[in-house]
Design an enzyme around this catalytic site. Structure first.
Site, mmCIF file in Angstrom:
data_model
loop_
_atom_site.group_PDB
_atom_site.id
_atom_site.type_symbol
_atom_site.label_atom_id
_atom_site.label_comp_id
_atom_site.label_asym_id
_atom_site.label_seq_id
_atom_site.Cartn_x
_atom_site.Cartn_y
_atom_site.Cartn_z
ATOM 1 N N SER A 158 0.764 -1.143 -0.081
ATOM 2 C CA SER A 158 0.070 -0.057 0.012
ATOM 3 C C SER A 158 0.845 1.054 0.068
ATOM 4 O O SER A 158 2.069 1.222 0.236
ATOM 5 C CB SER A 158 -0.798 0.090 1.168
ATOM 6 N N LYS A 159 0.128 2.323 -0.156
ATOM 7 C CA LYS A 159 0.976 3.775 -0.236
ATOM 8 C C LYS A 159 1.600 4.028 1.306
ATOM 9 O O LYS A 159 2.483 4.657 1.374
ATOM 10 C CB LYS A 159 -0.050 4.741 -0.461
ATOM 11 N N ARG A 160 0.815 3.376 2.467
ATOM 12 C CA ARG A 160 1.556 3.646 3.584
ATOM 13 C C ARG A 160 2.764 2.760 3.891
ATOM 14 O O ARG A 160 3.505 3.278 4.455
ATOM 15 C CB ARG A 160 0.388 3.237 4.490
ATOM 16 N N ASN A 161 2.932 1.461 3.396
ATOM 17 C CA ASN A 161 3.958 0.759 3.769
ATOM 18 C C ASN A 161 5.128 0.914 2.618
ATOM 19 O O ASN A 161 5.973 0.185 2.854
ATOM 20 C CB ASN A 161 3.649 -0.773 3.996
ATOM 21 N N SER A 162 4.896 1.391 1.431
ATOM 22 C CA SER A 162 5.789 1.427 0.374
ATOM 23 C C SER A 162 7.144 1.966 0.882
ATOM 24 O O SER A 162 8.284 1.390 0.589
ATOM 25 C CB SER A 162 5.247 2.092 -0.798
#
Length: 502
Positions: free
Chosen positions: A257-261
């Site tokens: 996801s954008k959060r964990n990239s």
């Protein structure tokens, strides 16, 4: 006829997961001589970001995924949901009239309070047939008697999900799926601001745009039965649905996801994104040096496997090979090293003219001018096997395009005999003034004769010369370098080393 659509929401940059969805739709359409439609779901005004739509359009263009219909062309427009409110109205009236939908008057605060009350009792609140009779809506006669006059202006409109009903949906990948209606929310179809939500807008748009197949991410499978109900209520045939598997993070634990990239140091966008809120810039695959063909090649294998040993595919080859039956529902783990390997292979497959264009563009971005395409092609052919990215071609051959920065300490350390070094360099300049540097036999003869006369090893002579031309003791073949560089540039670089040795 096959008609598929990619319907992103302009609430942020295009994520590679969504790009994979666009790719699969595009491949399926092109393989079957169908149409690929681009439609924007832009009714979420709270999360709308102005720069998002151009980012999506530019990302698709960079990848070569060109819509047959979309905001700029097509006979089924408008292709932005915000421009289709007038179309939705009659279907909303139909659903209300036939009691497939109803007005709900709770505010966000009301619903938050109710959810908290349920949570305190260890229960989960669901707005449906089991709870709606006690809530503020047009189906609650007691509520109507209390308020006497109901204003529907700021009300939401919810879908009336039937009680205790088994809903059957069919996914091309998973087959039949059965859901008990009591587990479903009465989804909001129209928000209090009058904007139609995803569920209703998609059903209406897909029907009117004659969409034959809906291919989208697995995360949307929970809304599948709601869409089925809407198709049933509107007496429309439902398109064929296929929900793609998730793309997992590099450790295979959870969705990428954008959060964990950032945590996994994985690029998440095709093109760079300038966050208008956080005022940060996140580089995309293009800026990091990846080729669009390599990115699409990687994304295609997230959930699709045609069998055989071939791993490197051009977009044209993906189209000719693609089939829905080769998609599996096992989630795919992102492999950082594999994408680099794929990019390396695609770089080697690029035509020299295409690579020349890309290298020239990169040089221009660095404010470096090099206008001899023939020489540039020779450099590329010599060095590309060592490179995974286009920028590495420049990094590894930068001394062809600009003189090196000479480190005095380093040079004096590797060149011990100062007096001999300078004499040799002056003699090379004198020779260059009157001889053809491109005559290889003549040049070799001069170097070997010079080494003998000055009683030095030929390798030491080459070391001196390479330092003057490259600034370090590595690089491509010295004779090739001399042939590519102009005579004046050669002499200027040799003079620079002489000045450093003073």
């Amino acid at each position: 006829m096959i008609r598929v659509r990619f319907a992103p929401s302009p609430t942020g940059p295009l994520h590679i997961g969504n790009l994979r969805t666009a790719l699969f739709n595009y491949l399926f359409a092109k393989k079957n001589k169908g149409s690929f439609i681009l439609r924007f779901e832009d009714t979420d005004k709270e999360r709308f970001i102005k720069k998002s739509e151009p980012h999506i359009l530019n990302s698709l263009k960079w990848c070569g995924i060109i819509p047959d219909e979309g905001p700029d062309n097509g006979k089924y427009g408008p292709y932005r949901q915000s421009k289709r409110k007038h179309i939705y109205k009659k279907y909303i009236k139909y659903l209300l009239k036939n009691e497939y939908a109803y007005y709900a008057f709770e505010t966000k605060e009301d619903l938050k309070k109710i959810r908290n009350e349920y949570k305190e009792k260890g229960k989960l609140f669901i707005y449906n047939s089991l709870t709606r009779s006690k809530l503020k809506n047009s189906l609650n006669e007691f509520y109507f008697k209390q308020v006497k006059q109901v204003k529907t202006k700021n009300a939401t409109i919810r879908l009336k999900v039937p009680a205790s009903m088994t809903i059957k949906v069919n996914d091309i990948l998973r087959g039949n799926i059965y859901i008990n209606s009591n587990s479903l929310d009465d989804k909001v179809l129209v928000k209090s601001d009058g904007n139609v939500t995803y569920h209703l807008a998609n059903v209406i748009d897909d029907h009117l745009m004659k969409i034959s197949h809906v291919i989208k991410g697995e995360e949307w499978i929970s809304s599948f039965p709601i869409l089925q109900l809407l198709y049933n209520f509107l007496n429309w045939k439902m398109p064929n649905f296929l929900h793609l598997p998730l793309i997992l993070n590099p450790f295979g634990k959870g969705k990428l996801s954008k959060r964990n990239s950032n945590k996994f140091n994985v690029p998440i966008f095709p093109l760079k994104w300038k966050d208008p809120i956080k005022l940060t810039t996140i580089l995309g695959y293009r800026e990091l040096g990846y080729l669009p063909e390599a990115l699409l090649n990687m994304l295609a294998f997230f959930g699709w496997n045609p069998g055989g040993n071939q791993e490197i595919f051009s977009l044209k080859e993906l189209i000719s090979t693609f089939s829905l039956k080769d998609i599996n529902f096992t989630s795919a783990r992102f492999d950082k090293e594999k994408i680099k390997w794929i990019n390396h292979r695609h770089l080697q497959c690029q035509s020299v003219s295409d690579l020349t264009r890309l290298v020239k563009r990169s040089l221009k971005e660095k404010n470096i001018s090099f206008n001899n395409d023939q020489k540039l092609q020779k450099i590329i052919l010599r060095i590309r096997s060592q490179c995974t990215f286009v920028y590495q071609i420049i990094e590894k051959s930068i001394y062809f395009f600009q003189p090196p920065s000479l480190n005095q300490t380093y040079i004096r350390k590797v060149l011990l005999n100062k007096k001999i070094n300078k004499k040799i360099l002056f003699l090379i300049i004198e020779w260059l003034k009157t001889n053809d540097k491109n005559n290889l036999n003549l040049l070799k003869h001069f170097f070997y004769k010079l080494a003998i006369n000055k009683k030095i090893n030929i390798s030491y002579l080459f070391k001196i010369l390479r330092l003057s031309l490259v600034g370090k003791l590595i690089g491509l073949d010295l004779y090739f370098l001399i042939k590519i560089l102009k005579k004046n540039d050669l002499m200027k670089r040799i003079l620079n080393l002489i000045f450093v040795l003073n």
